[in-house]
Design a protein around this motif. Structure first.
Motif, PDB file in Angstrom:
ATOM      1  N   THR A   1       0.834  -1.109  -0.299  1.00 49.74           N
ATOM      2  CA  THR A   1       0.475  -0.264  -0.125  1.00 49.74           C
ATOM      3  C   THR A   1       1.067   1.207  -0.186  1.00 49.74           C
ATOM      4  O   THR A   1       0.040   2.176  -0.288  1.00 49.74           O
ATOM      5  N   ASN A   2       2.199   0.925  -0.242  1.00 49.85           N
ATOM      6  CA  ASN A   2       2.706   2.452  -0.589  1.00 49.85           C
ATOM      7  C   ASN A   2       3.444   2.619  -1.230  1.00 49.85           C
ATOM      8  O   ASN A   2       4.230   3.063  -1.545  1.00 49.85           O
ATOM      9  N   TRP A   3       2.006   3.775  -2.231  1.00 49.78           N
ATOM     10  CA  TRP A   3       2.368   3.665  -3.347  1.00 49.78           C
ATOM     11  C   TRP A   3       1.744   4.750  -3.714  1.00 49.78           C
ATOM     12  O   TRP A   3       1.219   5.514  -3.188  1.00 49.78           O
ATOM     13  N   GLU A   4       2.368   5.615  -4.900  1.00 53.47           N
ATOM     14  CA  GLU A   4       1.134   6.751  -5.286  1.00 53.47           C
ATOM     15  C   GLU A   4       1.419   6.613  -6.870  1.00 53.47           C
ATOM     16  O   GLU A   4       1.828   5.745  -7.978  1.00 53.47           O
ATOM     17  N   LEU A   5      -0.089   7.115  -7.383  1.00 57.77           N
ATOM     18  CA  LEU A   5      -0.783   6.284  -8.853  1.00 57.77           C
ATOM     19  C   LEU A   5      -0.920   7.914  -9.488  1.00 57.77           C
ATOM     20  O   LEU A   5      -1.615   8.873  -8.767  1.00 57.77           O
ATOM     21  N   ILE A   6       0.218   7.969 -10.532  1.00 55.30           N
ATOM     22  CA  ILE A   6       0.387   9.159 -11.430  1.00 55.30           C
ATOM     23  C   ILE A   6      -0.028   8.490 -12.524  1.00 55.30           C
ATOM     24  O   ILE A   6       0.686   8.255 -13.672  1.00 55.30           O
ATOM     25  N   ILE A   7      -1.430   9.514 -13.043  1.00 47.56           N
ATOM     26  CA  ILE A   7      -2.514   9.392 -14.976  1.00 47.56           C
ATOM     27  C   ILE A   7      -1.876  10.687 -15.226  1.00 47.56           C
ATOM     28  O   ILE A   7      -2.180  11.434 -15.388  1.00 47.56           O
ATOM     29  N   VAL A   8      -1.649  10.267 -15.678  1.00 47.93           N
ATOM     30  CA  VAL A   8      -0.931  11.340 -16.807  1.00 47.93           C
ATOM     31  C   VAL A   8      -2.147  11.455 -18.563  1.00 47.93           C
ATOM     32  O   VAL A   8      -1.740  10.641 -19.234  1.00 47.93           O
ATOM     33  N   ASP A   9      -2.942  12.191 -18.781  1.00 49.80           N
ATOM     34  CA  ASP A   9      -3.703  12.151 -19.591  1.00 49.80           C
ATOM     35  C   ASP A   9      -3.281  12.853 -20.545  1.00 49.80           C
ATOM     36  O   ASP A   9      -2.847  13.872 -20.160  1.00 49.80           O
ATOM     37  N   ASP A  10      -3.079  11.970 -21.494  1.00 49.69           N
ATOM     38  CA  ASP A  10      -2.046  12.443 -23.375  1.00 49.69           C
ATOM     39  C   ASP A  10      -3.254  13.006 -24.072  1.00 49.69           C
ATOM     40  O   ASP A  10      -3.987  13.058 -25.493  1.00 49.69           O
TER      41      ASP A  10
END
Length: 81
Positions: free
Chosen positions: A29-38
C-alpha cells in the motif's frame, strides 16, 4: 519505500477502470498512482476525479496536450515523489 506507478492514458476509460482497480487491490500500500492524460477526448478526467474522491490512496492526475505516450511517461516521472 514508496513506489510511483505511472499510467499514461488516452481515450481508454474502459481499460482505465480495470487498471485503476488492479492497482488499488494490491496488498502493498505504499504507492502513488500518477495518471498522465495525453489529451483524451472522452470521460477520463471525470473517471479519475471519482476515483480520487472515493479512495484513500494518492492518485495524481495530470492533463497534457496530446504529445505521445513517451512524453506522457516522462511527465509522470518528473511528477513522481
Amino acid at each position: 519505500m514508496e513506489i510511483s506507478i505511472i499510467m499514461p492514458v488516452y481515450n481508454e476509460t474502459v481499460l482505465l477502470k480495470r487498471s485503476i482497480s488492479s492497482v488499488i487491490r494490491q496488498t502493498f500500500t505504499n504507492w502513488e498512482l500518477i495518471i498522465v492524460d495525453d489529451g483524451s477526448l472522452d470521460d477520463t478526467r471525470d473517471l479519475v476525479s471519482q476515483w480520487q474522491v472515493e479512495n484513500k490512496f494518492p492518485i495524481k492526475y495530470i492533463y497534457q496536450k496530446n504529445s505521445g505516450k513517451h512524453i506522457a511517461h516522462n511527465v509522470g516521472v518528473m511528477n513522481a515523489t
